[in-house]
Design an enzyme around this catalytic site. Structure first.
Site, PDB file in Angstrom:
ATOM      1  N   HIS A 283       6.438 -26.092 -11.840  1.00 12.51           N
ATOM      2  CA  HIS A 283       7.018 -27.002 -12.645  1.00 12.51           C
ATOM      3  C   HIS A 283       7.162 -25.820 -14.116  1.00 12.51           C
ATOM      4  O   HIS A 283       6.230 -25.421 -14.585  1.00 12.51           O
ATOM      5  CB  HIS A 283       5.515 -27.834 -13.006  1.00 12.51           C
ATOM      6  CG  HIS A 283       6.139 -28.937 -14.139  1.00 12.51           C
ATOM      7  ND1 HIS A 283       6.364 -29.920 -14.344  1.00 12.51           N
ATOM      8  CD2 HIS A 283       5.648 -28.385 -15.395  1.00 12.51           C
ATOM      9  CE1 HIS A 283       6.775 -30.559 -15.541  1.00 12.51           C
ATOM     10  NE2 HIS A 283       6.083 -30.029 -16.006  1.00 12.51           N
TER      11      HIS A 283
ATOM     12  N   GLU B 102       2.376 -26.164 -11.916  1.00 12.61           N
ATOM     13  CA  GLU B 102       3.117 -24.818 -12.743  1.00 12.61           C
ATOM     14  C   GLU B 102       2.455 -23.901 -12.650  1.00 12.61           C
ATOM     15  O   GLU B 102       1.705 -23.516 -11.667  1.00 12.61           O
ATOM     16  CB  GLU B 102       2.169 -25.835 -13.963  1.00 12.61           C
ATOM     17  CG  GLU B 102       2.876 -26.025 -15.545  1.00 12.61           C
ATOM     18  CD  GLU B 102       2.139 -26.254 -16.616  1.00 12.61           C
ATOM     19  OE1 GLU B 102       1.546 -26.673 -16.390  1.00 12.61           O
ATOM     20  OE2 GLU B 102       2.962 -26.732 -17.690  1.00 12.61           O
TER      21      GLU B 102
ATOM     22  N   ASP C 231       4.909 -29.097  -2.996  1.00 13.41           N
ATOM     23  CA  ASP C 231       5.712 -27.809  -4.040  1.00 13.41           C
ATOM     24  C   ASP C 231       6.664 -28.718  -4.685  1.00 13.41           C
ATOM     25  O   ASP C 231       8.094 -28.569  -3.767  1.00 13.41           O
ATOM     26  CB  ASP C 231       6.760 -27.132  -2.831  1.00 13.41           C
ATOM     27  CG  ASP C 231       7.927 -26.137  -3.820  1.00 13.41           C
ATOM     28  OD1 ASP C 231       7.538 -25.467  -4.450  1.00 13.41           O
ATOM     29  OD2 ASP C 231       8.356 -25.200  -3.322  1.00 13.41           O
TER      30      ASP C 231
HETATM   31  O1  G3I Z   1     -15.023 -30.080 -17.809  1.00 12.19           O
HETATM   32  C1  G3I Z   1     -14.180 -30.786 -16.632  1.00 12.19           C
HETATM   33  C2  G3I Z   1     -15.490 -30.667 -16.361  1.00 12.19           C
HETATM   34  O2  G3I Z   1     -16.531 -30.949 -16.692  1.00 12.19           O
HETATM   35  C3  G3I Z   1     -15.905 -31.576 -15.115  1.00 12.19           C
HETATM   36  O3  G3I Z   1     -17.254 -31.684 -13.905  1.00 12.19           O
HETATM   37  C4  G3I Z   1     -14.293 -31.786 -14.362  1.00 12.19           C
HETATM   38  C5  G3I Z   1     -14.078 -32.406 -12.985  1.00 12.19           C
HETATM   39  O4  G3I Z   1     -13.039 -32.023 -12.478  1.00 12.19           O
HETATM   40  O5  G3I Z   1     -13.301 -31.762 -15.471  1.00 12.19           O
HETATM   41  C6  G3I Z   1     -13.444 -30.577 -16.364  1.00 12.19           C
HETATM   42  O6  G3I Z   1     -12.659 -31.312 -16.658  1.00 12.19           O
HETATM   43  C7  G3I Z   1     -11.068 -30.511 -16.255  1.00 12.19           C
HETATM   44  C8  G3I Z   1     -10.223 -29.583 -17.416  1.00 12.19           C
HETATM   45  O7  G3I Z   1      -9.353 -29.095 -17.553  1.00 12.19           O
HETATM   46  C9  G3I Z   1     -11.527 -28.381 -17.573  1.00 12.19           C
HETATM   47  O8  G3I Z   1     -11.349 -27.429 -16.549  1.00 12.19           O
HETATM   48  C10 G3I Z   1      -9.902 -31.243 -16.020  1.00 12.19           C
HETATM   49  O9  G3I Z   1     -10.550 -32.806 -15.592  1.00 12.19           O
HETATM   50  C11 G3I Z   1      -8.454 -31.337 -16.129  1.00 12.19           C
HETATM   51  O10 G3I Z   1      -7.728 -32.614 -16.516  1.00 12.19           O
HETATM   52  C12 G3I Z   1      -8.486 -30.249 -17.395  1.00 12.19           C
HETATM   53  O11 G3I Z   1      -6.853 -29.654 -16.747  1.00 12.19           O
HETATM   54  C13 G3I Z   1      -5.860 -28.717 -17.676  1.00 12.19           C
HETATM   55  C14 G3I Z   1      -5.001 -29.529 -18.105  1.00 12.19           C
HETATM   56  O12 G3I Z   1      -4.099 -28.702 -19.077  1.00 12.19           O
HETATM   57  C15 G3I Z   1      -4.822 -30.919 -18.904  1.00 12.19           C
HETATM   58  O13 G3I Z   1      -5.737 -30.358 -19.869  1.00 12.19           O
HETATM   59  C16 G3I Z   1      -6.078 -27.979 -17.386  1.00 12.19           C
HETATM   60  O14 G3I Z   1      -7.420 -26.367 -17.205  1.00 12.19           O
HETATM   61  C17 G3I Z   1      -5.264 -26.486 -18.425  1.00 12.19           C
HETATM   62  O15 G3I Z   1      -4.757 -25.148 -17.247  1.00 12.19           O
HETATM   63  C18 G3I Z   1      -3.707 -27.119 -18.271  1.00 12.19           C
HETATM   64  O16 G3I Z   1      -3.460 -26.284 -19.469  1.00 12.19           O
HETATM   65  C19 G3I Z   1      -2.295 -26.825 -19.486  1.00 12.19           C
HETATM   66  C20 G3I Z   1      -1.822 -27.200 -21.043  1.00 12.19           C
HETATM   67  O17 G3I Z   1      -2.623 -28.140 -21.242  1.00 12.19           O
HETATM   68  C21 G3I Z   1      -0.381 -27.136 -21.173  1.00 12.19           C
HETATM   69  N1  G3I Z   1       0.834 -26.623 -21.033  1.00 12.19           N
HETATM   70  C22 G3I Z   1       0.973 -26.477 -19.691  1.00 12.19           C
HETATM   71  C23 G3I Z   1      -0.980 -25.388 -19.322  1.00 12.19           C
HETATM   72  C24 G3I Z   1      -1.360 -25.165 -17.753  1.00 12.19           C
HETATM   73  O18 G3I Z   1      -0.953 -26.714 -16.763  1.00 12.19           O
HETATM   74  O1  9MR Z   2       5.441 -30.095 -18.862  1.00  9.36           O
HETATM   75  C1  9MR Z   2       3.792 -30.464 -18.976  1.00  9.36           C
HETATM   76  C2  9MR Z   2       3.078 -29.677 -18.285  1.00  9.36           C
HETATM   77  O2  9MR Z   2       3.606 -28.192 -19.828  1.00  9.36           O
HETATM   78  C3  9MR Z   2       1.525 -30.276 -18.889  1.00  9.36           C
HETATM   79  O3  9MR Z   2       1.027 -29.190 -17.895  1.00  9.36           O
HETATM   80  C4  9MR Z   2       1.345 -31.285 -18.042  1.00  9.36           C
HETATM   81  C5  9MR Z   2       0.163 -32.128 -19.012  1.00  9.36           C
HETATM   82  O4  9MR Z   2       0.041 -31.966 -19.971  1.00  9.36           O
HETATM   83  O5  9MR Z   2       2.337 -32.124 -18.753  1.00  9.36           O
HETATM   84  C6  9MR Z   2       3.833 -32.270 -18.582  1.00  9.36           C
HETATM   85  O6  9MR Z   2       4.885 -32.540 -19.481  1.00  9.36           O
HETATM   86  C7  9MR Z   2       4.939 -34.374 -19.047  1.00  9.36           C
HETATM   87  C8  9MR Z   2       3.781 -35.425 -19.875  1.00  9.36           C
HETATM   88  O7  9MR Z   2       2.349 -34.666 -19.403  1.00  9.36           O
HETATM   89  C9  9MR Z   2       3.938 -36.713 -19.299  1.00  9.36           C
HETATM   90  N1  9MR Z   2       5.910 -36.701 -19.066  1.00  9.36           N
HETATM   91  C10 9MR Z   2       6.609 -35.812 -18.003  1.00  9.36           C
HETATM   92  C11 9MR Z   2       6.455 -34.548 -19.159  1.00  9.36           C
HETATM   93  C12 9MR Z   2       7.124 -33.222 -17.828  1.00  9.36           C
HETATM   94  O8  9MR Z   2       7.011 -33.817 -16.898  1.00  9.36           O
END
Ligand code: G3I
Ligand code: 9MR
Length: 584
Positions: free
Chosen positions: A506, A557, A548
């Site tokens: 991704h 991603e 994948d």
């Molecule tokens: O903090 C809770 C914890 O208390 C709990 O036990 C656990 C159970 O699953 O969840 C924890 O929260 C998680 C959080 O990350 C912290 O680790 C959430 O479930 C999980 O959904 C969250 O995921 C993050 C994701 O964004 C969604 O917000 C990822 O760590 C983070 O790496 C990812 O980052 C994204 C950016 O938003 C946008 N760009 C891409 C990037 C990579 O995917």
């Molecule tokens: O592309 C986005 C990715 O970088 C983020 O980690 C993810 C979670 O925030 O979201 C992806 O974007 C998706 C959006 O959340 C929902 N609509 C489809 C987007 C592309 O897959």
């Protein structure tokens, strides 16, 4: 009807399981094995014999043979039986087939003194491919060259970030930096841990990085390429500080771009709300960078001072605004346009305070920061992640342990005890079924689980560096093996490397560029039974919840804060290999 559905589901499930069990039964480190280090592969679900054989490619002659170890059930991969294949005793460099009777797929094992050299470089180069605001020229980017995207010379102040001096809709420039991940936005919080991890890698393995070139535009200057690369992002971070010291949480579109190339993405860009988390992260990184770049004053005049001043100002702002969390939902009820890109929202900031205070104390040697550290209760020090950064401060204390001001010395010593206890815990549970430190607990398999493996590797490499105890080094190596193929999903998780690696990450440029192979040197997130992307994964067990598929952003991603610990781990292993540490 219900029973029928259950039957179909069960039937489909069995087919999937059988396919998984039979498609790839031998898991190896697909990149290679260090001649004198432990060398382990694993065979799953096997019942046709007890021995394994290493044979030459040319003649098929057996050069080494041994017994499979007794089976263990893999708790996190549907209880599949795993037997280890230990060929550590065979040290002669070369390429061999690994055979066990009855398995047609006989993987090729590469053994040499420095097997991870190319992949270590590629992981650094991965950051170059993430650069915003500049074209990637063919001489550096090869078939993945592309025009510049997101100049970010016109970035609007979002109403959430408005001040009298910079009202909503006014414009600043915030060019450069790396795209965070598969998306095209730039987030301070995630940049902080990424740059700090790379700085730590440089600190710990400087002699290795000093001569390492990865073919980037700055390769001709006198600065090591690793530092040049991270400077590209550090300079962007500096643009994210408002004149009052506060730091914008992110520079972003209102909504994620489509699956298009960077230069085709022309939506307006905004800087959003100044937050305590972003400001403390920024303070920490700038204090650390200022300290480290001061040795390059002649090449980079003024940079170190600018970083340190920026850090001081940021700390002051954070003290005046200690509770400004990033809450995107709430923000969207108050301001327009609504922002729906990554949140990196964190409400527990004690570790960010600790990290910033530590870096400022070490860099400035001012007692006010030391007092701060000694006065307050310490946060729990856990494995580094974007929302848990206490360990980054601890690592910095260890990096400067011999020259710490006054009372910081015993403070660092007490942290060292905690650090070693945790290193021992990482080793303690014996190991996951495939004999890796990664995967001893289901809680390892989160969004970005591969970064958990890499950060455990950092912890253990540091433990080795400070104690000289080999078991820590071997533990770190086991997680390199995990990331590069000895895992239940059977993937080498770095794009462009290995015999089975992600082809559909991704990652917008990899999806949109019309080039078949994905951009190389990028570590995908890895197994994540949370499966928050809604894609139907063929398997939902912790260690095999991976697919994948370029829509599966919760496991496939790529992200800068995942590549950085992989840079540390893989190049750290290279550093020790080159030192001859594994030689008898
Ligand atoms: O903090 C809770 C914890 O208390 C709990 O036990 C656990 C159970 O699953 O969840 C924890 O929260 C998680 C959080 O990350 C912290 O680790 C959430 O479930 C999980 O959904 C969250 O995921 C993050 C994701 O964004 C969604 O917000 C990822 O760590 C983070 O790496 C990812 O980052 C994204 C950016 O938003 C946008 N760009 C891409 C990037 C990579 O995917
Ligand atoms: O592309 C986005 C990715 O970088 C983020 O980690 C993810 C979670 O925030 O979201 C992806 O974007 C998706 C959006 O959340 C929902 N609509 C489809 C987007 C592309 O897959």
């Amino acid at each position: 009807m219900y029973i029928f559905k259950q039957f179909i589901l069960c039937w489909a499930f069995t087919i999937v399981m059988v396919t998984i069990a039979h498609t790839q039964q031998i898991q190896i480190n697909q990149i290679g094995y260090i001649s004198n280090a432990p060398k382990i592969a694993a065979v799953t679900n096997y019942n046709q014999g007890t021995r394994f054989y290493l044979t030459t490619l040319a003649t098929g002659d057996t050069v080494f043979t041994g017994n499979l170890l007794p089976a263990h059930l893999d708790d996190y991969a549907h209880q599949i039986p795993v037997q280890l294949i230990d060929f550590s005793a065979w040290q002669l460099p070369g390429s061999y087939r690994l055979k066990v009777a009855g398995i047609p797929a006989q993987p090729i094992i590469n053994i040499n003194a420095l097997p991870f050299y190319a992949i270590g470089k590629a992981l650094i180069k991965g950051f170059y491919f993430q650069r915003a605001s500049m074209p990637l020229l063919p001489i550096y980017a090869g078939i993945w060259s592309r025009p510049a995207g997101h100049p970010d010379s016109i970035v609007f102040i979002h109403p959430s970030a408005a001040t009298i001096q910079r009202p909503a809709g006014s414009v600043i420039a915030s060019p450069g930096g790396w795209y965070d991940a598969g998306d095209y936005n730039k987030y301070v919080v995630n940049s902080g841990i990424t740059v700090a991890t790379l700085l730590s890698a440089y600190n710990d393995f400087a002699p290795y990085f000093d001569s390492l070139q990865v073919n980037i535009p700055e390769s001709t200057n006198t600065l090591p390429d690793l530092l040049d690369e991270l400077l590209y992002n550090l300079r962007w971070m500096l643009t994210m500080q408002d004149t009052d010291g506060g730091v914008y949480h992110k520079c972003t579109n209102a909504a994620f771009d489509g699956m298009i190339m960077p230069n085709a993405a022309t939506q307006p860009r905004y800087v959003i709300q100044k937050t305590t988390a972003a400001t403390l992260n920024f303070a920490a990184v700038m204090a650390k960078a200022g300290r480290m770049f001061s040795q390059w004053n002649r090449v980079l005049p003024g940079l170190a001072d600018s970083c340190i001043n920026a850090a001081l100002l940021a700390w002051q702002w954070a003290e005046a605004h200690p509770n400004l969390d990033y809450n995107q939902e709430k923000l969207n009820t108050l301001f327009k346009p609504a922002i729906t890109t990554g949140a990196y929202g964190d409400t527990y900031l004690w570790d960010e305070w600790f990290w910033a205070a530590t870096e400022l104390a070490i860099t400035t040697k001012k007692s006010v920061y030391t007092h701060w550290l000694l006065q307050y209760k310490m946060p729990a020090i856990t494995l580094p992640s974007w929302n848990s950064v206490g360990a980054l401060g601890m690592f910095s204390l260890f990096e400067r342990r011999k020259s710490l001001p006054g009372k910081l010395q015993p403070f660092a010593d007490s942290l060292f005890t905690i650090f070693i206890q945790q290193a021992n815990l990482l080793l303690q549970n014996g190991n996951a079924a495939m004999h890796t430190v990664m995967g001893q607990s289901a809680s390892n398999f989160i969004w970005g689980s591969n970064a958990v493996a890499a950060n455990q590797g950092i912890w253990l490499l540091k433990a080795f560096m400070y104690t000289g105890e080999r078991r820590y080094l071997n533990g770190a190596l086991s997680n390199a093996d995990y990331l590069l193929g000895r895992n239940a999903a059977g993937y080498c998780y770095v794009t462009g490397f290995g015999t089975k690696s992600p082809l559909h990450p991704h990652h917008r440029p990899s999806i949109a560029d019309g080039i078949t192979p994905p951009i190389p040197g990028l570590l995908v997130g890895g197994p994540n039974p949370g499966m928050q992307d809604g894609v139907a994964y063929p398997n939902r067990f912790p260690e095999t919840a991976y697919v994948d598929d370029d829509k599966a952003y919760a496991c496939n991603e790529i992200a800068i804060n995942w590549n950085a610990p992989a840079v540390y781990l893989i190049n750290g292993l290279n550093y020790f290999s080159k030192l001859g540490i594994w030689h008898p």
